[in-house]
Design a protein around this motif. Structure first.
Motif, PDB file in Angstrom:
ATOM      1  N   PRO A   1      -0.478  -4.825  -3.627  1.00 19.94           N
ATOM      2  CA  PRO A   1      -0.771  -3.998  -5.920  1.00 19.94           C
ATOM      3  C   PRO A   1       1.101  -3.759  -5.591  1.00 19.94           C
ATOM      4  CG  PRO A   1      -1.172  -2.010  -3.328  1.00 19.94           C
ATOM      5  CD  PRO A   1      -0.741  -3.490  -2.716  1.00 19.94           C
ATOM      6  N   ILE A   2       0.964  -3.727  -6.869  1.00 19.31           N
ATOM      7  CA  ILE A   2       2.945  -3.203  -7.253  1.00 19.31           C
ATOM      8  C   ILE A   2       2.649  -1.799  -8.500  1.00 19.31           C
ATOM      9  CG2 ILE A   2       4.842  -3.750  -8.388  1.00 19.31           C
ATOM     10  CD1 ILE A   2       3.856  -6.267  -8.482  1.00 19.31           C
ATOM     11  N   HIS A   3       3.424  -0.749  -7.489  1.00 17.44           N
ATOM     12  CA  HIS A   3       2.560   0.337  -8.313  1.00 17.44           C
ATOM     13  C   HIS A   3       4.764   0.963  -8.699  1.00 17.44           C
ATOM     14  CE1 HIS A   3      -0.800   0.619  -5.625  1.00 17.44           C
ATOM     15  NE2 HIS A   3      -1.453   0.823  -6.871  1.00 17.44           N
ATOM     16  N   VAL A   4       4.212   1.146 -10.188  1.00 14.82           N
ATOM     17  CA  VAL A   4       5.173   2.534 -10.824  1.00 14.82           C
ATOM     18  C   VAL A   4       5.485   3.573 -10.472  1.00 14.82           C
ATOM     19  CG1 VAL A   4       6.484   3.116 -12.535  1.00 14.82           C
ATOM     20  CG2 VAL A   4       5.713   0.747 -12.365  1.00 14.82           C
ATOM     21  N   ILE A   5       5.989   4.239  -9.694  1.00 14.12           N
ATOM     22  CA  ILE A   5       5.399   6.161  -9.432  1.00 14.12           C
ATOM     23  C   ILE A   5       6.380   7.168  -9.390  1.00 14.12           C
ATOM     24  CG2 ILE A   5       4.708   4.831  -7.096  1.00 14.12           C
ATOM     25  CD1 ILE A   5       6.952   5.581  -5.293  1.00 14.12           C
TER      26      ILE A   5
ATOM     27  N   VAL B   1       2.036  -9.002  -5.721  1.00 20.34           N
ATOM     28  CA  VAL B   1       2.384 -10.059  -5.516  1.00 20.34           C
ATOM     29  C   VAL B   1       0.930 -10.649  -4.332  1.00 20.34           C
ATOM     30  CG1 VAL B   1       3.949  -9.731  -6.784  1.00 20.34           C
ATOM     31  CG2 VAL B   1       3.760  -8.596  -4.496  1.00 20.34           C
ATOM     32  N   ARG B   2       1.529 -12.054  -3.905  1.00 18.80           N
ATOM     33  CA  ARG B   2       1.210 -12.361  -2.115  1.00 18.80           C
ATOM     34  C   ARG B   2       2.626 -12.729  -1.653  1.00 18.80           C
ATOM     35  NH1 ARG B   2       0.270 -17.369  -5.337  1.00 18.80           N
ATOM     36  NH2 ARG B   2      -0.333 -18.474  -3.633  1.00 18.80           N
ATOM     37  N   ARG B   3       2.098 -12.827  -0.361  1.00 16.12           N
ATOM     38  CA  ARG B   3       3.385 -13.192   0.320  1.00 16.12           C
ATOM     39  C   ARG B   3       3.037 -14.776   1.021  1.00 16.12           C
ATOM     40  NH1 ARG B   3       5.858  -9.289   2.854  1.00 16.12           N
ATOM     41  NH2 ARG B   3       4.785  -7.500   3.276  1.00 16.12           N
TER      42      ARG B   3
ATOM     43  N   PRO C   1       0.894  -1.302   0.110  1.00 17.74           N
ATOM     44  CA  PRO C   1      -0.077  -0.243  -0.408  1.00 17.74           C
ATOM     45  C   PRO C   1       1.064   1.538   0.055  1.00 17.74           C
ATOM     46  CG  PRO C   1      -1.366  -1.619   1.732  1.00 17.74           C
ATOM     47  CD  PRO C   1       0.392  -2.137   1.052  1.00 17.74           C
ATOM     48  N   LEU C   2       1.092   2.498  -0.986  1.00 11.89           N
ATOM     49  CA  LEU C   2       1.671   3.702  -0.718  1.00 11.89           C
ATOM     50  C   LEU C   2       0.548   4.335  -0.078  1.00 11.89           C
ATOM     51  CD1 LEU C   2       1.686   3.731  -4.555  1.00 11.89           C
ATOM     52  CD2 LEU C   2       2.874   2.971  -3.523  1.00 11.89           C
ATOM     53  N   PRO C   3       1.506   5.370   0.766  1.00 11.47           N
ATOM     54  CA  PRO C   3       1.157   6.183   1.827  1.00 11.47           C
ATOM     55  C   PRO C   3       0.611   7.356   0.710  1.00 11.47           C
ATOM     56  CG  PRO C   3       2.808   5.889   1.522  1.00 11.47           C
ATOM     57  CD  PRO C   3       2.716   5.199   1.060  1.00 11.47           C
ATOM     58  N   ASN C   4      -0.319   8.228   1.633  1.00 14.35           N
ATOM     59  CA  ASN C   4      -0.439   9.533   0.954  1.00 14.35           C
ATOM     60  C   ASN C   4       0.749  10.163   0.468  1.00 14.35           C
ATOM     61  OD1 ASN C   4      -3.819   8.662   0.703  1.00 14.35           O
ATOM     62  ND2 ASN C   4      -3.754   9.835   2.402  1.00 14.35           N
TER      63      ASN C   4
ATOM     64  N   ALA D   1       0.906   7.527  -9.070  1.00 11.41           N
ATOM     65  CA  ALA D   1       1.067   6.278  -9.718  1.00 11.41           C
ATOM     66  C   ALA D   1      -0.261   4.976 -10.595  1.00 11.41           C
ATOM     67  CB  ALA D   1       0.613   5.680  -7.791  1.00 11.41           C
ATOM     68  N   ILE D   2       1.085   4.595 -10.575  1.00  6.85           N
ATOM     69  CA  ILE D   2       0.374   2.993 -11.372  1.00  6.85           C
ATOM     70  C   ILE D   2       0.676   1.568 -10.801  1.00  6.85           C
ATOM     71  CG2 ILE D   2       0.464   2.250 -14.422  1.00  6.85           C
ATOM     72  CD1 ILE D   2       1.881   5.486 -14.503  1.00  6.85           C
ATOM     73  N   GLN D   3      -0.509   1.281 -11.471  1.00  8.32           N
ATOM     74  CA  GLN D   3      -0.648  -0.060 -10.737  1.00  8.32           C
ATOM     75  C   GLN D   3      -0.867  -0.727 -11.973  1.00  8.32           C
ATOM     76  OE1 GLN D   3      -3.358  -1.695  -7.638  1.00  8.32           O
ATOM     77  NE2 GLN D   3      -2.689  -3.731  -8.732  1.00  8.32           N
TER      78      GLN D   3
END
Length: 302
Positions: free
Chosen positions: A266-270, A161-163, A147-150, A155-157
Motif C-alpha cells: 500500500p501507498i499512504h499519505v501520512i 505498487v508491486r515488487r 505496511p505502516l507500524p502502529n 494515514a490515507i491510502q
C-alpha cells in the motif's frame, strides 16, 4: 502562567530539537524558554521532556501532549484566518518527506502545483530512502510505501505498487525468461542496494513466502541505475512497479515471474494531525490524495 504561550514554547522546543534553537525561533532568551517549560511541567505534574547534555526529546507523555498542542494551536490559527477572511489562503511553512525516486517522480510535481496555487506557503522537501521520525525532524506530511507500524500518525491510502522483476526484450530474446525464481541463478541479476544490502529477492507461491539468494553481476546504490542497466539489456532487475511504469508502458522493459509476486504494497499519505490539521497541511493532503489516486501507475483502475 500564560498557557497558550507555554504550549507554543513547548512545541517550538520539540520542533527545533532543543531550548537554544527554540529561543532563537521565538526571539526569547534561553532562560525564559527553559523557565516556561519547567513551569508547564510543574503545572501539569508530569515530565514532558527528557534532557541530556546532547539532546532534548519528548517523553511518551510529552509526545501525546505535543500532538494535542499542535492541534489546538492549529485550530487557533484557523480561527484567526477565518476571522480575517483569509481562510482560503494557506500560509506558512510545510515540511514533506518521501523516498528519493517516488519523491522525484510524484511528490515534486505535487509540490510545484501546490506552491503555484498558494504563494504564501514555503515547502521543505526531505526526499530520502529511510523512515523519517516526524517529530524529531519536524515533518508535516509524508508518503510511505509498505505496511505502516502502529503510531499516532493519520494515514490515507492512495494506491498500491508491486515488487516486480523485469528485463529488456533484447535480454529476454537472448536468454529467455526464468520459469521460476529458483532459475535466477541461470541469469544475469542487477540489484539496487538502496532498500536492502541483503542479496536476495522475496517471492510467494500458493500463499507461502520465500526468498531466493542472489549472485548479482551488478550492484548499485540507486534504483535509477539498476533500471537503466536493465533497459540497456544487461539483465534482470527487481524494483517496485511505479519505478518502471514508463518503461513498461513503452515496452522497454517486460515483467517476468508475475505468478510468484508477493501481495501489493500500500501507498499512504501520512500526517500528524487529524481532522483539525492546519489549513496549509489540509490543502496539500487534499491535492496529494486526489492526484495520486488518479494516477494509473499507482491505481491501475484509475
Amino acid at each position: 502562567m500564560d498557557r497558550l504561550q507555554a504550549m507554543k514554547t513547548f512545541v517550538a522546543v520539540v520542533d527545533s530539537g532543543g531550548f537554544t534553537p527554540a529561543a532563537r525561533q521565538l526571539d526569547m532568551s534561553l532562560s525564559v524558554v527553559s523557565r516556561v517549560v519547567t513551569e508547564l511541567e510543574a503545572h501539569l505534574g508530569v515530565r514532558l521532556l527528557t534532557r541530556t547534555t546532547r539532546v532534548v526529546r519528548p517523553t511518551a507523555t510529552g509526545v501525546a501532549y505535543y500532538e494535542n498542542c499542535r492541534r489546538i494551536l492549529g485550530d487557533i490559527d484557523d480561527a484567526e484566518l477565518a476571522a480575517a477572511g483569509a481562510h482560503e489562503a494557506p500560509r506558512g511553512r510545510l515540511s514533506i518527506t518521501a523516498s528519493v525516486l517516488f519523491g522525484r517522480r510524484y511528490v515534486t510535481p505535487l509540490v510545484v502545483e501546490y506552491l503555484l496555487r498558494y504563494p504564501e506557503v514555503d515547502v521543505d522537501c526531505l526526499l530520502i530512502d529511510r523512515v523519517v521520525n516526524f517529530i524529531d525532524e519536524g515533518i508535516d506530511v509524508g508518503v510511505r510505501i509498505g505496511p505502516l507500524p502502529n503510531s499516532s500518525l493519520q494515514a490515507i491510502q492512495v494506491g498500491q505498487v508491486r515488487r516486480v522483476v523485469c528485463a529488456a526484450p533484447s535480454y529476454l530474446a537472448r536468454h529467455g525468461a526464468p520459469a521460476a525464481p529458483e532459475r535466477l541463478a541461470d541469469h544475469t541479476v542487477i540489484q539496487a542496494t538502496g532498500a536492502s544490502t541483503v542479496p536476495e529477492w522475496r517471492f510467494q507461491h500458493n500463499g507461502d513466502p520465500f526468498a531466493v539468494r542472489l549472485h548479482p553481476r551488478m550492484t548499485t546504490t540507486t534504483n535509477d541505475s539498476a533500471i537503466a542497466a536493465a533497459v540497456a539489456g544487461l539483465g534482470l532487475a527487481g524494483v517496485l512497479s511505479y519505478q518502471v511504469a514508463d518503461e513498461l508502458r513503452d515496452g522497454r522493459l517486460q515483467v517476468v515471474l508475475e505468478d510468484f509476486e508477493q501481495p501489493p504494497l500500500p501507498i499512504h499519505v501520512i500526517h500528524r494531525e487529524g481532522r483539525h490539521a492546519m489549513h496549509r497541511v489540509r490543502a496539500f493532503i487534499d491535492l496529494a490524495v486526489d492526484t495520486l489516486r488518479a494516477n494509473a501507475a499507482l491505481n491501475p483502475s484509475a
